[in-house]
Design a protein around this motif. Structure first.
Motif, PDB file in Angstrom:
ATOM      1  N   VAL A  40      39.987  24.591 -24.808  1.00  0.00           N
ATOM      2  CA  VAL A  40      41.154  25.199 -24.172  1.00  0.00           C
ATOM      3  C   VAL A  40      42.404  24.643 -24.840  1.00  0.00           C
ATOM      4  CG1 VAL A  40      42.431  25.513 -22.021  1.00  0.00           C
ATOM      5  CG2 VAL A  40      39.926  25.356 -21.968  1.00  0.00           C
ATOM      6  N   PRO A  41      43.198  25.506 -25.502  1.00  0.00           N
ATOM      7  CA  PRO A  41      44.434  25.016 -26.130  1.00  0.00           C
ATOM      8  C   PRO A  41      45.286  24.262 -25.105  1.00  0.00           C
ATOM      9  CG  PRO A  41      44.001  27.284 -26.777  1.00  0.00           C
ATOM     10  CD  PRO A  41      42.995  26.937 -25.718  1.00  0.00           C
ATOM     11  N   ALA A  42      45.881  23.156 -25.537  1.00  0.00           N
ATOM     12  CA  ALA A  42      46.610  22.282 -24.620  1.00  0.00           C
ATOM     13  C   ALA A  42      47.636  23.065 -23.784  1.00  0.00           C
ATOM     14  CB  ALA A  42      47.295  21.165 -25.415  1.00  0.00           C
ATOM     15  N   ALA A  43      48.331  23.973 -24.422  1.00  0.00           N
ATOM     16  CA  ALA A  43      49.409  24.683 -23.723  1.00  0.00           C
ATOM     17  C   ALA A  43      48.888  25.625 -22.635  1.00  0.00           C
ATOM     18  CB  ALA A  43      50.242  25.479 -24.741  1.00  0.00           C
ATOM     19  N   MET A  44      47.612  25.956 -22.688  1.00  0.00           N
ATOM     20  CA  MET A  44      47.057  26.894 -21.723  1.00  0.00           C
ATOM     21  C   MET A  44      46.239  26.218 -20.628  1.00  0.00           C
ATOM     22  SD  MET A  44      45.754  29.815 -24.367  1.00  0.00           S
ATOM     23  CE  MET A  44      45.158  30.959 -23.098  1.00  0.00           C
ATOM     24  N   ALA A  45      46.231  24.896 -20.606  1.00  0.00           N
ATOM     25  CA  ALA A  45      45.295  24.184 -19.731  1.00  0.00           C
ATOM     26  C   ALA A  45      45.472  24.569 -18.260  1.00  0.00           C
ATOM     27  CB  ALA A  45      45.444  22.678 -19.920  1.00  0.00           C
ATOM     28  N   GLN A  46      46.716  24.536 -17.772  1.00  0.00           N
ATOM     29  CA  GLN A  46      46.945  24.820 -16.361  1.00  0.00           C
ATOM     30  C   GLN A  46      46.587  26.265 -16.015  1.00  0.00           C
ATOM     31  OE1 GLN A  46      47.805  22.496 -13.921  1.00  0.00           O
ATOM     32  NE2 GLN A  46      47.041  24.237 -12.739  1.00  0.00           N
ATOM     33  N   GLN A  47      47.023  27.149 -16.895  1.00  0.00           N
ATOM     34  CA  GLN A  47      46.769  28.581 -16.710  1.00  0.00           C
ATOM     35  C   GLN A  47      45.255  28.865 -16.625  1.00  0.00           C
ATOM     36  OE1 GLN A  47      48.490  30.486 -20.090  1.00  0.00           O
ATOM     37  NE2 GLN A  47      48.572  32.537 -19.159  1.00  0.00           N
ATOM     38  N   VAL A  48      44.504  28.242 -17.501  1.00  0.00           N
ATOM     39  CA  VAL A  48      43.059  28.446 -17.510  1.00  0.00           C
ATOM     40  C   VAL A  48      42.418  27.813 -16.275  1.00  0.00           C
ATOM     41  CG1 VAL A  48      40.899  27.959 -18.743  1.00  0.00           C
ATOM     42  CG2 VAL A  48      42.931  28.669 -20.017  1.00  0.00           C
ATOM     43  N   ALA A  49      42.927  26.646 -15.881  1.00  0.00           N
ATOM     44  CA  ALA A  49      42.379  25.991 -14.681  1.00  0.00           C
ATOM     45  C   ALA A  49      42.584  26.900 -13.465  1.00  0.00           C
ATOM     46  CB  ALA A  49      43.056  24.634 -14.459  1.00  0.00           C
ATOM     47  N   ASP A  50      43.754  27.501 -13.380  1.00  0.00           N
ATOM     48  CA  ASP A  50      44.028  28.416 -12.259  1.00  0.00           C
ATOM     49  C   ASP A  50      43.098  29.630 -12.304  1.00  0.00           C
ATOM     50  OD1 ASP A  50      46.021  26.709 -11.476  1.00  0.00           O
ATOM     51  OD2 ASP A  50      47.650  27.917 -12.322  1.00  0.00           O
ATOM     52  N   ALA A  51      42.955  30.196 -13.483  1.00  0.00           N
ATOM     53  CA  ALA A  51      42.103  31.379 -13.621  1.00  0.00           C
ATOM     54  C   ALA A  51      40.650  31.039 -13.291  1.00  0.00           C
ATOM     55  CB  ALA A  51      42.222  31.946 -15.034  1.00  0.00           C
ATOM     56  N   ALA A  52      40.216  29.844 -13.697  1.00  0.00           N
ATOM     57  CA  ALA A  52      38.838  29.431 -13.405  1.00  0.00           C
ATOM     58  C   ALA A  52      38.638  29.275 -11.906  1.00  0.00           C
ATOM     59  CB  ALA A  52      38.515  28.127 -14.136  1.00  0.00           C
ATOM     60  N   ALA A  53      39.622  28.699 -11.248  1.00  0.00           N
ATOM     61  CA  ALA A  53      39.522  28.530  -9.795  1.00  0.00           C
ATOM     62  C   ALA A  53      39.407  29.884  -9.104  1.00  0.00           C
ATOM     63  CB  ALA A  53      40.744  27.765  -9.286  1.00  0.00           C
ATOM     64  N   ALA A  54      40.234  30.822  -9.523  1.00  0.00           N
ATOM     65  CA  ALA A  54      40.194  32.167  -8.941  1.00  0.00           C
ATOM     66  C   ALA A  54      38.826  32.792  -9.158  1.00  0.00           C
ATOM     67  CB  ALA A  54      41.277  33.040  -9.584  1.00  0.00           C
ATOM     68  N   ARG A  55      38.327  32.628 -10.362  1.00  0.00           N
ATOM     69  CA  ARG A  55      37.036  33.209 -10.707  1.00  0.00           C
ATOM     70  C   ARG A  55      35.911  32.596  -9.872  1.00  0.00           C
ATOM     71  NH1 ARG A  55      34.862  36.241 -14.681  1.00  0.00           N
ATOM     72  NH2 ARG A  55      32.643  35.823 -14.898  1.00  0.00           N
ATOM     73  N   GLU A  56      35.950  31.288  -9.712  1.00  0.00           N
ATOM     74  CA  GLU A  56      34.887  30.593  -8.994  1.00  0.00           C
ATOM     75  C   GLU A  56      34.862  31.012  -7.522  1.00  0.00           C
ATOM     76  OE1 GLU A  56      32.997  27.798 -10.784  1.00  0.00           O
ATOM     77  OE2 GLU A  56      33.168  26.173  -9.334  1.00  0.00           O
ATOM     78  N   ALA A  57      36.036  31.089  -6.915  1.00  0.00           N
ATOM     79  CA  ALA A  57      36.115  31.534  -5.516  1.00  0.00           C
ATOM     80  C   ALA A  57      35.458  32.894  -5.383  1.00  0.00           C
ATOM     81  CB  ALA A  57      37.584  31.606  -5.095  1.00  0.00           C
ATOM     82  N   ASN A  58      35.799  33.731  -6.318  1.00  0.00           N
ATOM     83  CA  ASN A  58      35.277  35.084  -6.376  1.00  0.00           C
ATOM     84  C   ASN A  58      33.748  35.094  -6.473  1.00  0.00           C
ATOM     85  OD1 ASN A  58      35.383  37.795  -6.518  1.00  0.00           O
ATOM     86  ND2 ASN A  58      36.117  37.934  -8.631  1.00  0.00           N
TER      87      ASN A  58
END
Lengths: 238, 238, 238, 238, 238, 238
Positions: free
Chosen positions: E187-205
């Protein structure tokens, strides 16, 4: 809902994009690089930028040099090669990677005809190709991971002219790509002239060495290797 | 004791059998199929019946088309190829699989001489072959997994003219097998004419496309791809 | 135009089909086969029907036995696994092949949950899978060519319950598929009882042999090998 | 301290050594062996001494026969090839192994020029080579595991003229090495004449067989195979 | 002479460099990413950034998440791993590529001890490792291409903390690297938070989907797939 | 006729031979070597004698050390393993090579029972094995190239206790073979004590190093690497 949009945006950074108006390496430098082999250029680069050796020419003697139009393909899907055709300028080499390992025949004589009409000088593809007989007759140089008659669909999006990894090497659109019997090497666009100069220096140097070696001079003497070998402990026994 | 007999009978269903008098695909259809390349026929088949791409011609330009005499070999043992020779009719292609992965040189110039004398048009083998120089001089087309000088023994039974899996594809005796630089494809005997017709239609179609692409028309326009690409979200950026 | 229709019909024979109401092997025979290992069953079959050894269990000790629901996948596309779920009856094993070599992660914990809810006993797939940790925790046995986190799309049609080639072996819907640490073997539905009987006979036989070998008797003597070895010329030297 | 010296001595038994004055196979026997193909010699040897089939000629038709100068290389380091050049006598073939799997381009046109000037007849290398175009133009036969433009350094010691394992076969300095399209075979120096005689006998034998097979005689009859096949239970069905 | 200097300078751009003071991804985002599996993160990324599946954990259940310290190695030489140790900050994962294909054991228990003392969370290496028993006992997670007892020398320069290609993926120093049984993703450093958020959304789903599938709902219905499948021509037959 | 006899004699030098009464390495030295790992012994040997990394333990943690009984197999034929059983003395490890690449299951629980009854400590085989579940339950350590349920025949002669090449390494009967998670290494019988001493010295040395590294000392300092790195041009940048 915003999360989902963010996710899509992120994905869109790399998939579903066609970049137009790329910055190509200097044409004069590319022309000079075309005069050297891949091994020489790789040395002149300081031994970086080489693709892995599983990429092979589809016919003996195939070689090309040009500026990269990059393509990211999905497995079993060659749609983006059609999209890429429009972005080809005379002197380009198309360089295609895939999001996963796949050996399908992404490319054949029809696409080659289209690419050639657009001025493409060759194709480097981390996947399979087909119509080998026709491509050989056209003398359209292709460097591929596999040959496979298996066709592909046109159903999913990849991208054109983004940064890709092909054969283990990073390629940016506009970089110089040189391919021959020895493999495929990528020269970053900004370094094209510098590498061309270094390759020329190296080649001049090699001609002199070759003459001495052909005359029977040993590399051991020509390169003054005997002393460092002895220091490391090399022993001659009878 | 009866159990043992049952077991043997079962094995005999697949090993130790030579089927004579197989039903070969219609000769006229085979002759038509011989005029098309493997990629075209594979498309005309609806993209089924292709062998895996690890089967390669032993010399550039090798190609053949004929009806299959199938052989199931044991590793390191080529006895069944001698048995198969007797079952060859003019126009056949011998297709040989092995009960396990093995790269030994099952086939060389002597067997090729015998096969050629019987009228065989080529060999497709999921194993190794040898005498490459002689086979090339004879222009006897062979498609194989490996080249190996390692000879084989004649000690164990396989079968001739049973259903086999070669290069991942099912082959029945009498099926049409077409092989060229692009790979090897199997056409079920009952579909030979239908596939030949479809291939002809496809080829006619391709000539027109090739001319337009050579004139610089883009596939994007010729195939009306721009709208579906846009609908999937393809974005052009500068 | 009619040609095109023919072509489509032909393709439809193998792609875009879901066969319902398949004939499964006799349940009692399947239950008996579940008691034997793959090596024993393969011997009892007369050494045919074994998949290539590149298919491996995703966790040590994984094993399953059931009737095949077959799936033909397209590369990078797992849509047909969802279609197959509806065709699963309790006691089935899903067996999936792909039209080309592809290692994408076609299957993960969500599909496993669905398959398990439908009564599936396992999956054999000539491709990649993911969510290894979850699948292991669920003890859902999977035999695959690769592990890959790469997801797949749902864009192209394959088929369900047609004849496929998986790991080099032919599988028909309803055949018995047995998989364990030693590999994967296919028993044609019509031979299930016969093979179960032969396996039982073989296993009884093996217990006696094992006891003698454990007591120090040599195979050379137990199998009376000394004479045939001597006849072939085996020489003992000191 | 003494321990360390012992260790070094031990290592020195195999690394950091150049053996001069090796015993080469009899020149007349080598000349005779040069007249036979690898498959014939391998058979005449009793099917031992063959290298694995992953070693391939870099151009079609490459072949050579000569006495081995052996080299043990370190990965990414071709220093010992320069050291070996001095040990080449006219008629030698350089055979190079590596202490680990490595596909770097250890050898190119400069070393080939030097080797040729020393009288070398070819190179067999369990590693990579480069400058394929030049080597082909020079018709310098090379049999290698890979082609790679990746150059090597000169930093670590290997050995010259020790026993090595190349392509899975043991090679001693002075052994005869024969390489052609079918592979590479090693004949121990002491057996050179014996093998040459056996190869000659075999080849004479083959010409007669070839003529009979070309005339349509079946191997089944020529080799009297029908009876042993029947005894093993081969059944003909219609 | 100036040419040579230019060449050297160029090479120095990529080899012989240790970058200190790299920008690491946000620690809070890295901590969140550590809670997700590789497959989930890869999906959340839009299916980019995955390494090829030949990189495997050295023990079942190995997993790690951290910021990348990158290393470029030369074949058979692990010197740069020692240089890299000094650049490790607590929470880092070392990611090592090699300039060519090489399976030597670059890393073992001594380096692991040193890395662990520096706070490293794991190693991802496009090469070989050794001391598997000790590394497993230490529970130091390593993802590698091969296991090999073959040691390495310390003779040639590579680099630390430059852009590298490992397992086919681009890695920059400071990027987040997550590895588990399913593979390795960057995960590119600049995208870390964005990806973490997207992963959380996906997992809940996913949890909701899993419950429905476990209850026997078919994916065909849950994802509303029946209509698009029918439109593409999927046919059910009995 | 005499020619034929010569040929047969030659072949008999390597095939169809069982050597009895081999000279085994000193038992005390073997016992000492059993206390070290493969990586340590390989280093103590001066980095020679290691088999290629494709040989893998069939269960995690498998390890063995003993004197070699060597076997040369023919593909698909395990007869010589039965012949070898008689030659096993307590403390031996059977090391089996094949005349060609083959992954059949040459060895299973019955032979393991026999080998164990004879006192064998393990098996190293450049081929396939089966009955993994039983072998694991017996804790009989096996290092193999493949796992395959495919059985083998008993039809052709190989040899026992001749020099073989297994996994790329030369093995003589009586040599010490040590195998663990890191691979397989061969110690020539005559060097067993010397290598055991060197391994002991090395291991003592490692414990001290490990303690310092665990305390946070850098290898850069402990091995005094900073100066040679600087001399080669390593540059630190910020």
């Amino acid at each position: 809902m915003e999360k989902r949009i963010e996710t899509n945006k992120m994905q869109m950074n790399q998939l579903g994009i066609v970049k137009r108006g790329i910055d190509r390496a200097d044409a004069a430098a590319v022309a000079q690089l075309a005069g050297f082999g891949v091994a020489t250029i790789h040395e002149a680069m300081g031994r970086v930028g080489l693709m892995r050796p599983y990429l092979k020419p589809i016919y003996a003697g195939a070689h090309c040099c040009g500026t990269a139009v990059t393509v990211l393909l999905q497995p079993g899907d060659n749609w983006m090669l059609h999209v890429a055709a429009e972005q080809i300028a005379p002197g380009d080499v198309v360089v295609a990677a895939c999001t996963t390992d796949n050996t399908d025949g992404f490319f054949g004589d029809l696409l080659a005809t289209s690419f050639q009409a657009r001025g493409a000088r060759g194709l480097v593809i981390d996947g399979g190709v087909r119509d080998i007989k026709d491509l050989t007759a056209m003398q359209f140089p292709v460097f591929a991971k596999a040959v496979s008659a298996k066709g592909t669909v046109k159903a999913t999006l990849g991208s054109v002219n983004i940064e890709i990894v092909c054969g283990g090497a990073v390629v940016h659109p506009g970089d110089v790509v040189i391919a021959d019997d020895d493999g495929v090497v990528v020269v970053p666009a900004a370094m094209a002239q510098q590498v061309a100069d270094a390759a020329a220096a190296r080649e001049a140097n090699e001609a002199a060495k070759r003459a001495r070696l052909a005359a029977g001079v040993l590399g051991l003497d020509m390169y003054a290797m005997r002393e460092p070998l002895a220091q490391l402990g090399l022993r001659y026994v009878d």
